[in-house]
Design a protein around this motif. Structure first.
Motif, mmCIF file in Angstrom:
data_model
loop_
_atom_site.group_PDB
_atom_site.id
_atom_site.type_symbol
_atom_site.label_atom_id
_atom_site.label_comp_id
_atom_site.label_asym_id
_atom_site.label_seq_id
_atom_site.Cartn_x
_atom_site.Cartn_y
_atom_site.Cartn_z
ATOM 1 N N LEU A 12 0.833 -1.200 0.000
ATOM 2 C CA LEU A 12 0.000 0.000 0.000
ATOM 3 C C LEU A 12 0.872 1.256 0.000
ATOM 4 C CD1 LEU A 12 -2.805 -1.031 2.517
ATOM 5 C CD2 LEU A 12 -3.014 -0.789 0.044
ATOM 6 N N LEU A 60 -8.695 1.120 -1.188
ATOM 7 C CA LEU A 60 -7.762 0.045 -0.819
ATOM 8 C C LEU A 60 -7.501 0.045 0.686
ATOM 9 C CD1 LEU A 60 -5.032 0.077 -3.620
ATOM 10 C CD2 LEU A 60 -6.383 -1.890 -2.900
ATOM 11 N N GLN A 61 -7.235 1.222 1.230
ATOM 12 C CA GLN A 61 -6.941 1.330 2.655
ATOM 13 C C GLN A 61 -8.152 0.904 3.484
ATOM 14 O OE1 GLN A 61 -5.948 5.443 2.455
ATOM 15 N NE2 GLN A 61 -3.776 5.084 2.101
#
Length: 899
Positions: A804, A865-866
């Motif tokens: 990430l 995504l996080q």
């Protein structure tokens, strides 16, 4: 044609002379040729007649020698090629040839008589002498043409200046005026002919233009002064308009907050009262108040939506969307309202609809909800159908020429219907069929106007067919793009339903429901038979059993005329031959009477039936419970999370009371903070599983408090403590509010007034951690890795934050290759451990890295995504602790974050 006029005049004179001579020469040549031909024919005929007279005796006495002498007379005529004397029976007496290899063009003959016709004299001749005369005449004509052309050119060159000079002067003057804008130029007129009059008119025109130019100069100066003043006024007006637009936006935001704050208390308390034991009158009043509150909230939402559209602030997302569950969710939303009116609400998604398409999920859901809600509102009996299918249109493309899939969203009802006059104003703002409709059914008339604006913004079209008293059909056609390569669900294959043979009986009085169930069962490779009543169903069951092919399962409608579902079940269970047949009951209201348990119901599903629910129930009937893991067999409102501690941050006393009662009904432990500063202090000193954070509070608001908590988490060195989920609660509902919450570090967003079901869904998403992982994928991984499963999860938890961070760095550095590579790797590993939401978010990021304007959506995809990782991480950490390698410490990276 850029040829000077003097050349044109000379050319014209030459052409006229040449054409005249050619015409006269051609006529003369033709006349001479015809005259010569007539003379030649006459001469030849005279020769033949004389030969016929002189040769009569020779032919009569068959004297060839005398006949030959007669033919010899033709030798003196050069036109004759050959001659012959032929007997009556066609036999030649004598023939003479005078020219060899000369083609015969003319034939002349004459009869020979000796008291009677005894034969014929024939000659063949050539017309060469005529052609010779014609060539001679042509040469003479050519000479005359050359002489005449010379004379014409000489005459034209001597006299052309009389015409061309004035015109050339006029041309030079016009060119000078066009280049210099000097309208004082004049041309001297010569004569009183057409050219002279043209020159005088030209001079007059220049005089008019000169006067107009003076006036234009004066007007321009005056206009420039006015424009300068007007520009200053417009600048002030624009500034004022911008200030007004800003004030309007602020007003909408403030009004949204101020209205929703008390509405939160009203709607929340009404929902809580629904769970209490009330008398009939109290229950009726409560339902009236609930409907009124819902209508008011719908009106508020419509006004806010239309204000955003009108101000041009409507923005559309382009992300992967699953239309099947979306349509089923919308139908489920209105199912109870429809069932209360006795209206059958059905949802059918055709098999040709792709699993995923790219579009704006919020706006697509809003379009469906507006149309279905409208149909249910205006339908008193009969049915409402929500259908979705792909239109087979060849070479369909959007405005940019990119290929699209044209999806038709169809909503059909059997309600009031509309006349052609009403259809003409259907999509106008604040418009309904008539005033009586508004009085009876309520509503603002904004829903269809908003729907039309949304469809137009998506590049689609809306069509409506209706007839008074016979219902209406709304068809929305939307061009949606297919997901980019690599965006498919990586675990789709693992969720493929069982396709073993199955025979099903459908018992439902509604033909639309029967058709939908038949379609879904066909997709599951099941054969089906449909009947329209319980009596016919029982007969079909007995007939199938006696025929040796009993049904494997029965899909039974609960609400039917004559005999209802319970009556059917009692009769079925009383029949020993069919008592054990599995039965799935479908109910519009979702109620499950106690008798259903006593009669052995396999599943009780609420209409409209979701396709995934039917697949899972059929999997149970087929003896494959592993494919029915997500089937909900109890009410969501009864979910509990034992031991879970929630921090409720809310400054408004009424809102606190509502939230406390709602959460208390589902069993969580709740601690209260009245402002952001107190929330930060409690989050640092106590252990919580989730925070419900109000956004607008005194002392420290929710955004500041969330940033402070995230900052503390970044510096926190307790690796065993997972990241704390924070759910925003805000009365603002304008564009950008959700993004503002996510940017502050919050994980989810709930708009006020908070519905109990909405709150439970959010808690379910963040507290029921097992739902963040796919059990099928984890089962396969566990079977493959065995005791090493914990090590794999530990590596994944350690590596994912690194990936990430790599994606975030790639975005900051605008390095597309780095982003695509890291997203691809994260997509694969996440699918392996069952974090499907995270895998799909990584696939979306990978797709974005292949788009030309990828940076515009990169930050948004990174936030998704996080969020997905934050949702999956607690479950993985728990699995890590429960695994065979529980003694092995989790890597330090398992609690890191990149906020």
């Amino acid at each position: 044609m850029s040829v000077p006029i003097r050349a044109k005049l000379m050319l014209l004179a030459s052409i006229v002379g040449v054409v005249a001579l050619l015409i006269s020469g051609a006529i003369n040549a033709y006349t001479q040729y015809q005259s010569g031909r007539s003379a030649l024919l006459h001469r030849l005929q005279t020769h033949v007649d004389m030969a016929a007279f002189n040769g009569a005796a020779a032919l009569a006495f068959d004297d060839a020698e005398a006949a030959d002498e007669v033919l010899g007379a033709f030798r003196v005529d050069s036109a004759v090629i050959n001659a012959s004397i032929v007997r009556k029976d066609g036999r030649p007496l004598v023939q003479r040839e005078f020219a060899v290899d000369t083609p015969a063009e003319i034939e002349v003959h004459a009869d020979i008589t000796f008291g009677e016709r005894i034969g014929t004299v024939q000659i063949h001749a050539t017309s060469e002498e005529l052609r010779a005369h014609l060539r001679h005449d042509g040469l003479v004509l050519l000479g005359v043409l050359v002489g005449a052309l010379g004379v014409a050119l000489l005459a034209a060159s001597l006299f052309q200046h009389v015409i061309s000079d004035p015109i050339r002067e006029l041309e030079r003057a016009a060119t000078a005026v066009s280049r210099t804008r000097d309208f004082s130029v004049r041309v001297q007129a010569a004569g009183d002919d057409e050219v002279g009059r043209l020159i005088r008119s030209f001079n007059e025109m220049l005089g008019e233009l000169e006067a107009l130019a003076r006036q234009a100069t004066e007007h321009r100066t005056e206009l420039e002064n006015k424009v300068a003043g007007r520009t200053a006024e417009l600048a002030m007006a624009l500034k004022s308009a911008q200030a007004g637009a800003q004030a309007k936006a602020e007003f909408l935001a403030n009004m949204s907050h101020e209205i929703r704050t008390p509405m939160n208390g009203v709607v929340g308390m009404l929902e809580l009262l629904q769970t209490e034991a009330l008398g009939t009158d109290a229950r009726s009043m409560l339902e009236t108040a609930q409907h009124s509150a819902d209508a008011l909230m719908a009106l508020i939402n419509d006004v806010l939506d239309y204000s955003k559209i009108e101000s041009g602030k409507l923005s559309l997302e382009q992300i992967d969307v699953e239309l099947q569950p979306m349509a089923e969710d919308v139908a489920m939303l209105f199912s109870r309202q429809a069932a209360a009116k006795g209206v059958e609400l059905s949802c059918a998604v055709h098999n040709n609809v792709p699993v995923k398409l790219r579009g704006d999920p919020l706006r697509l859901r809003q379009i469906m909800a507006n149309l279905v809600g409208n149909a249910v509102k205006f339908t008193e009996h009969g049915e409402v159908l929500l259908g979705i299918q792909v239109r087979e249109e060849k070479n369909a493309a959007d405005a940019a020429g990119e290929p699209v899939t044209v999806v038709q969203i169809l909503v059909h009802d059997t309600g009031l219907g509309m006349s052609s006059a009403v259809l003409g104003q259907l999509f106008q703002v604040f418009t309904q069929a008539d005033s009586s409709t508004t009085r009876k059914y309520g509503g603002s008339g904004l829903g269809l106007a908003i729907t039309k604006s949304l469809v137009d913004a998506m590049g689609g079209t809306v069509r409506v067919t209706s007839e008074p008293g016979k219902g209406s059909t709304f068809s929305v056609f939307l061009p949606l793009k297919m997901p980019a390569a690599g965006g498919a669900d990586p675990a789709a294959a693992t969720r493929e339903p069982d396709r073993s043979p199955l025979r099903a009986l459908i018992v439902d009085d509604n033909p639309t429901n029967r058709a939908i169930l038949e379609h879904y069962l066909q997709l599951l490779s099941a054969t089906s038979q449909s009947v329209a009543s319980a009596t016919a169903g029982l007969d079909a069951v007995r007939s199938a059993t006696s025929g040796g092919s009993p049904f494997d399962v029965i899909l039974l409608d609960y609400h039917m005329p004559d005999i209802d579902g319970i009556g059917f079940l009692r009769a079925l269970r009383a029949d020993p031959a069919n008592a054990a047949t599995p039965c799935i009951v479908l109910s519009s209201l979702g109620e499950r009477p106690a008798a259903a348990n006593e009669l052995g119901v396999t599943a009780w599903l609420t209409k409209p039936v979701r396709r995934i629910q039917l697949e899972q129930v059929v999997a149970l009937v087929r003896g494959n419970p592993a494919q029915a893991t997500s089937l909900v067999t109890h009410k969501r409102l009864d979910l509990r999370y034992p031991g879970a501690r929630i921090l409720l941050v809310e400054d408004n006393q009424v809102n606190r009371a509502v939230a406390l009662r709602m959460i208390g009904k589902i069993g969580e432990q709740v601690v209260v903070a009245v402002n952001g500063r107190e929330a930060v202090a409690r989050a640092k000193s106590e252990q919580f599983d989730l925070i419900l954070m109000d956004c607008q509070m005194p002392v420290m608001d929710g955004y500041q408090a969330t940033r402070a908590i995230r900052e503390w988490e970044r510096g926190n060195d307790h690796p065993g403590r997972p990241r704390l989920p924070i759910i925003a609660m805000t009365a603002n509902a304008l564009d950008g509010d959700r993004e503002k919450c996510l940017a502050a570090g919050m994980d989810d967003y709930i708009a006020k007034p908070i519905k109990r079901e909405t709150l439970i869904i959010a808690l379910d998403r963040w507290l029921a951690t097992a739902s963040a992982l796919d059990p099928a994928a984890l089962g396969k991984l566990s079977e493959l890795m065995g005791e090493e499963l914990g090590e794999v999860i530990a590596i994944y938890l350690s590596d994912t934050p690194v990936q990430l961070e790599e994606i975030a760095t790639g975005i900051r550095q605008r390095n597309l290759a780095v982003v695509a590579r890291a997203a691809h790797s994260l997509k694969s590993t996440s699918a392996t451990v069952g974090a499907l939401a995270l895998s799909e978010a990584a696939a979306a990021m990978e797709d974005a890295a292949s788009e030309e304007r990828w940076l515009e959506v990169a930050e948004e995809r990174l936030a998704a995504l996080q969020m997905a990782f934050n949702a999956a991480r607690p479950a993985l950490v728990k699995m890590l602790g429960d695994s065979a390698n529980a003694g092995r410490a989790a890597p330090a990276g398992t609690t890191s974050n990149i906020y």
